[in-house]
Design an enzyme around this catalytic site. Structure first.
Site, PDB file in Angstrom:
ATOM      1  N   ASP A   1     -11.578  -8.592   6.896  1.00 38.73           N
ATOM      2  CA  ASP A   1     -12.921  -8.505   6.326  1.00 38.73           C
ATOM      3  C   ASP A   1     -13.569  -9.884   6.295  1.00 38.73           C
ATOM      4  O   ASP A   1     -14.762 -10.044   6.555  1.00 38.73           O
ATOM      5  CB  ASP A   1     -12.870  -7.915   4.918  1.00 38.73           C
ATOM      6  CG  ASP A   1     -12.912  -6.396   4.924  1.00 38.73           C
ATOM      7  OD1 ASP A   1     -12.671  -5.808   5.999  1.00 38.73           O
ATOM      8  OD2 ASP A   1     -13.163  -5.797   3.865  1.00 38.73           O
TER       9      ASP A   1
ATOM     10  N   TYR B   1       0.817  -1.209   0.000  1.00 39.60           N
ATOM     11  CA  TYR B   1       0.000   0.000   0.000  1.00 39.60           C
ATOM     12  C   TYR B   1       0.854   1.263   0.000  1.00 39.60           C
ATOM     13  O   TYR B   1       0.407   2.324  -0.450  1.00 39.60           O
ATOM     14  CB  TYR B   1      -0.937   0.030   1.209  1.00 39.60           C
ATOM     15  CG  TYR B   1      -2.064  -0.987   1.169  1.00 39.60           C
ATOM     16  CD1 TYR B   1      -2.272  -1.799   0.061  1.00 39.60           C
ATOM     17  CD2 TYR B   1      -2.916  -1.153   2.248  1.00 39.60           C
ATOM     18  CE1 TYR B   1      -3.287  -2.719   0.029  1.00 39.60           C
ATOM     19  CE2 TYR B   1      -3.943  -2.081   2.233  1.00 39.60           C
ATOM     20  CZ  TYR B   1      -4.129  -2.866   1.114  1.00 39.60           C
ATOM     21  OH  TYR B   1      -5.149  -3.789   1.087  1.00 39.60           O
TER      22      TYR B   1
ATOM     23  N   ASP C   1      -3.201 -18.102   1.787  1.00 39.70           N
ATOM     24  CA  ASP C   1      -4.314 -18.775   1.118  1.00 39.70           C
ATOM     25  C   ASP C   1      -4.901 -19.876   1.992  1.00 39.70           C
ATOM     26  O   ASP C   1      -6.129 -20.026   2.091  1.00 39.70           O
ATOM     27  CB  ASP C   1      -3.896 -19.317  -0.253  1.00 39.70           C
ATOM     28  CG  ASP C   1      -2.522 -19.963  -0.265  1.00 39.70           C
ATOM     29  OD1 ASP C   1      -1.805 -19.874   0.748  1.00 39.70           O
ATOM     30  OD2 ASP C   1      -2.166 -20.556  -1.293  1.00 39.70           O
TER      31      ASP C   1
ATOM     32  N   LYS D   1       3.257 -15.388   2.739  1.00 41.08           N
ATOM     33  CA  LYS D   1       3.246 -16.148   1.483  1.00 41.08           C
ATOM     34  C   LYS D   1       4.694 -16.498   1.148  1.00 41.08           C
ATOM     35  O   LYS D   1       5.228 -16.178   0.083  1.00 41.08           O
ATOM     36  CB  LYS D   1       2.584 -15.329   0.375  1.00 41.08           C
ATOM     37  CG  LYS D   1       2.312 -16.101  -0.912  1.00 41.08           C
ATOM     38  CD  LYS D   1       1.325 -17.235  -0.729  1.00 41.08           C
ATOM     39  CE  LYS D   1       1.040 -17.904  -2.076  1.00 41.08           C
ATOM     40  NZ  LYS D   1       0.269 -19.161  -1.913  1.00 41.08           N
TER      41      LYS D   1
END
Length: 362
Positions: free
Chosen positions: A247, A141, A219, A186
């Protein structure tokens, strides 16, 4: 106690839910003999409309002087053009960075009265009590961005120091809870994740040997969070992964409208906000769920002001309102939800009644 609280209503339902949270904080001040001074400033789309900037200098100056910041939400369709050079979300990212708020805490503890609102089976939700600690000021970001007619790029980078400080915060939290930390990355693909994993392992080994550490790829974590949420205590992860996973975690509670957050750094000042957005489709209708904003105010009392008893009182008042069936439209069967003002009133009444009774029991 005297405290200066900056209120940033922002956009959409932000103005409605922050008003509810402020009314609760005023009630707490009266109930416990504190003096809270509230100042309101602009951020996000409202600030763009008024000043051309998503984070005006006056807002940032007020935030630096405040003991705590209560934020509503930013954004909406009128400012949503992704090609625009100035967007509401820039104000949110900038104020977090400017205040050095690198750790975003998002607790998830489903309430028994709202289990039916979750798409997850109720038997999987009983006993869920976890906190996601999201790194907030680094990663993709904030990385350099490029774009031309044929390609675009976003740079994701992390330093050892950025990883250490947020993992240290998560470990301290885990040590005070059930002693289990899950680090999400990851590392099978990304170099930043490999650095994240190696740094986390070393820091836990050297500074928090009493904390049990496990690693999850993001994941697989997305799957496990819904399949076996009871197994998790404190989850720490980088900025974008944390944004997505929290979320998803909101569905464990039944609604985005139930989850608060606290953005913290090394000092006492923090930003407290519900994790939901500005919900322009219901803005101005008086039906927004105020509970997440009110619970964010409880986190404000706990983390910035050090008022644990008062924070617990607010949380108990919300819990009692949910127990009594005071459910907004996002939680109740169609057509049976209460209005924002009714939910807020139930919390205020519980602060005056139930918290007083709890004190007498203590």
């Amino acid at each position: 106690m005297h405290a200066n609280i900056l209120v940033l209503p922002g956009d959409g339902i932000g103005t409605e839910v922050t008003a509810a949270a402020v009314s609760v904080l005023r009630a707490v001040a009266r109930r416990y003999g504190h003096e809270f001074h509230f100042e309101e400033r602009l951020i996000g789309g409202a600030a763009i409309d008024a000043t051309g900037e998503p984070l005006p200098a006056a807002t940032l100056d007020a935030a630096r002087k405040a003991d705590a910041v209560l934020l509503g939400a930013v954004g909406g369709p009128r400012w949503s053009d992704p090609k625009a050079k100035v967007r509401p979300e820039q104000g949110l990212l900038a104020i977090r960075k400017a205040l050095g708020l690198y750790a975003n805490l998002r607790p998830v503890k489903p309430h028994r009265a709202t289990l039916g609102a979750s798409p997850v089976k109720p038997h999987l939700l009983n006993g869920v009590d976890l906190v996601v600690v999201r790194e907030l000021t680094g990663g993709i970001y904030f990385g350099d961005k490029t774009r031309d007619a044929g390609a675009a790029s976003d740079l994701c980078s992390y330093s050892v120091a950025e990883i250490e400080r947020v993992v240290r915060h998560a470990c301290t939290l885990a040590r005070a809870r059930r002693g289990k930390l899950t680090s999400v990355d990851k590392a099978n693909v990304l170099e930043t994740s490999r650095l994240w994993r190696e740094t986390t392992e070393r820091l836990v080994r050297e500074e928090f040997p009493d904390v049990t550490l496990e690693h999850q790829l993001v994941d697989s974590m997305a799957m496990h969070l819904l399949a076996k949420p009871r197994e998790y205590d404190v989850i720490v992860t980088e900025n974008m992964f944390g944004d997505i996973l929290t979320d998803e975690a909101s569905m464990l509670a039944g609604s985005l409208g139930l989850l608060p957050s606290a953005s913290l750094g090394d000092g006492k000042t923090g930003i407290y906000e519900p994790i939901h957005g500005s919900a322009p489709d219901i803005a101005g209708k008086g039906i927004a769920n105020p509970y997440a904003a009110i619970l964010s105010a409880a986190l404000l009392l706990r983390h910035s002001l050090g008022l644990e008893r008062e924070a617990a009182c607010v949380e108990q008042a919300v819990s009692a309102a949910l127990d009594a069936g005071v459910l907004t439209g996002d939680l109740a069967p169609a057509g049976r939800g209460v209005r924002t003002v009714e939910a807020t009133r139930a919390v205020l009444e519980n602060i005056e009644a139930d918290c007083y009774v709890a004190e007498l029991r203590d």
